[in-house]
Write a protein that holds these residues in place. Sequence first.
Motif: not given
Length: 903
Positions: A46-53
């Motif tokens: 989801h969105l937060p993990d896509l940002g971290r990656c």
Amino acid sequence: MCGHCCSAPSLDQVPASLIPCLDSKVTMEAGGLPLELWRMILAYLHLPDLGRCSLVCRAWYELILSLDSTRWRQLCLGCTECRHPNWPNQPDVEPESWREAFKQHYLASKTWTKNALDLESSVCFSLFRRRRERRTLSVGPGHEFDSLGSALAMASLYDRIVLFPGVYEEQGEIILKVPVEIVGHGKLGEVALLASIDQHCSTTRLCNLVFMPAWFSPFMFKTTSGHVQFDNCNFENGHIQVHGPGTCQVKFCTFKNTHVFLHNVPLCVLENCEFVGSENNSVTVEGHPSADKNWAYKYLLGLIKSSPSVLPTEDSDSLMSLDLESRDQAWSPRTCDIVIEGSQSPTSPVSSSPKPGSKTGSQEAEVGSDGERVAQTPDSSDGGLSPGGEDEDEDQLTYRLSYQVQGPRPVLGGSFLGPPLPGASIQLPSCLVLNSLQQELQRDKEAMALASSIQGCLIRKCLFRDGKGGVFVCSYGRAKMEGNIFRNLTYAVRCIHNSKIVMLRNDVHRCRAAGIFLRLEGGGLIAGNNIYHNAEAGVDIRKKANPLILCNQIHHGLRSGIVVLGNGKGIIRNNQIFSNKEAGIYILYHGNPVVSGNHIFKGRAAGIAVNENGKGLITENVIRENQWGGVDIRRGGVPVLRSNLICFGYSDGVVVGDEGRGLIEGNTIYANKGCGVWMMSSSLPHVTSNHISYNGLYGVAVFSQKEGSGEFPGGHGVQENFSEDGDAILWETELEKDDDPLRRPVTTALVESNSINHNGASGLYVQSSEALHVVTNVIHANGDRGITVAQSSQLTRVANNSISCNRQSGVKVEAQCKVELRGNGIYDNRGHGIITKGDSTVVVENDIIGNRGSGLQLLPRIFPFPRPLAIPPGTRPHPPSCLQRLEEFAFLRTQFSDLDMDL
């Protein structure tokens, strides 16, 4: 925001065997997992993990961006707070970037809380902590609260109130005293709110709700100072009011028979909304934007500037798509070619030229009407300024003069000097190709400033349909409309009372009245719009309105394309105006626009009509292939028509009807099927320095208005009722009587310094009951005579003209005509130099040289002598006596005593 609406696992739920790969840059190199497999794995985040990656490295960043059509699309469409990024106009068209569309919506949804930092510094730290720990209050059967009012009574700053499916009807007015967020749970339409809300706090957000008015008030929501944000809501049968310095932001909302009032707003944004079935105006913008701005103004301004704009770029500046087969198969949006259809033009002089192999070299002649000799020799007009053949006597050559045909050099259409070839594609000069909107904005700084301005109300990518009115801007209001669609309305946009509008890239069609209506000193910029299939004018300008109309397509209207009347002004530049049922541009009742650089073509009536004391500066337009006159001037119309290309019309090039006036200067009038210039004797135009060539009939024709011919003889012109509130005569009480230095008074019609050549009939034909001056023209190689005067009860003065190489005589004057021929050069015409029957013809100081017939032919007068008696059958008449011959000779000598010739 959207982590709640996505069921994808987080990084903690990814299999442990893949975690080392996520932390290593080696994964993107040889020996790592394939990119397709990584895209499949990352599609579960989801969105937060896509940002971290995306922060791992550049390769990971590019990998996350490559998920645009998969995971980013899923995140965007899975969010219940927004709809398809191109809804409602183009929901089937993919956005350029799903990630960018999702980002823009995410930033916009947070705008309503931007003032929290300001409150932290001005109030206390505990306030900021309360916002960070805001609660979620649930409303609905079986939940914490039963009604919205009870939940608001317990709400704190920035709390979130969730309404679960159901219908909530409030019996009294709800007053919002603290900033809150009110959100409907579930799908849109499952939560209905019947309430009247009055906002007294600094900010509010309402999302995923269906609003309907309460029983006691038509107003569903109003605010006078705060900022309100509506996302993905429906409004039905009520009103919304925002008063400055209040602001609003509305996205992905539907308004059914709902009126939005915006009073003195400094800035409001309506994006991706649908307005349906309004009984009045859908949006009213009233009053000058307030100088007192609330806290949200700067954040809205920054959000607008950061979002994609509809302003064109050099690469993306293409015209809106058109259904060309159903509208006009022959029209191409950006072409600069003109195709002459048909195998052979019946009006072209080429069709009457001798064929190869005919007896063109002989000196045989046929006798024309009135005994006029017409030599059957090839036309020497184009390259035939040299003497005759080699077999001519040397004595005959001595009478040849060395001269050149000179005339005004046309400003436009310089390549249109040869005969039109059937089926050929003729390239327009580069100066006639329309500029793109971006080019026009770059060269016009004032237009660029208007296009870039953001003030008042911004309406972007909305749909207005099936109602009475679209947008109404009044009382110094300001509104900007970008990329909207207006269809099936009474009118699309109405701008009055010193208001200003900016319209960019909108689609306006099928309005039951005018598409865009400006009056009472309204103005602004109307650029790059597609305006078509409207029942009245595409753009209607009245009562001192003064807009800039730039780079629009205005076509297939059921009446005129643009109407300017009642002291209306405006600059109409670089537009394509075509296939309208009536005049492309209609100017009347002292309308006075500047019309320049437009392409006006394939209209079913005139290209430009100037009527009822209309004015206008009409310059450098291409006016072609219209059914009636390219320009039609009547009833006191007094335009300045300068440097236009008027060509390929199915009737006359320029028509100057009853009481028409004006200056017609420096135009190229070419290959029209009728006359080049057709004018009535009651008109007083000044026709000067034009290039009039290859027209099917006369180059210039002056006719008397015949009794019983009607207001518009020959089908030229039309009368429209343009009065908004009554009869057209009511306009006269409001008109200004100003003097224009460009329109000097003319008491006699004047044809001066024109090049009139290669027309199908006479170069100049006069059948007039008023005085006419024909001075210093070049009348050359026309298909009939150079000048024909068939009727002239007042003096027709023909002075200092060059009349050469015409197919018949140079000048012919019928009986009872008052004509003065003075100082003309009459050369190399195929018939006689001058033929006259008139007893009032004065021929003085002319050069009559090299004509195929006589230099001057004086046809006998019949009416002064008694008619001969009837001769009985079988008897022979007696020859006239010597006394009778002397009496006739004496009479002729008295009539032509001023002629410098030996009788």
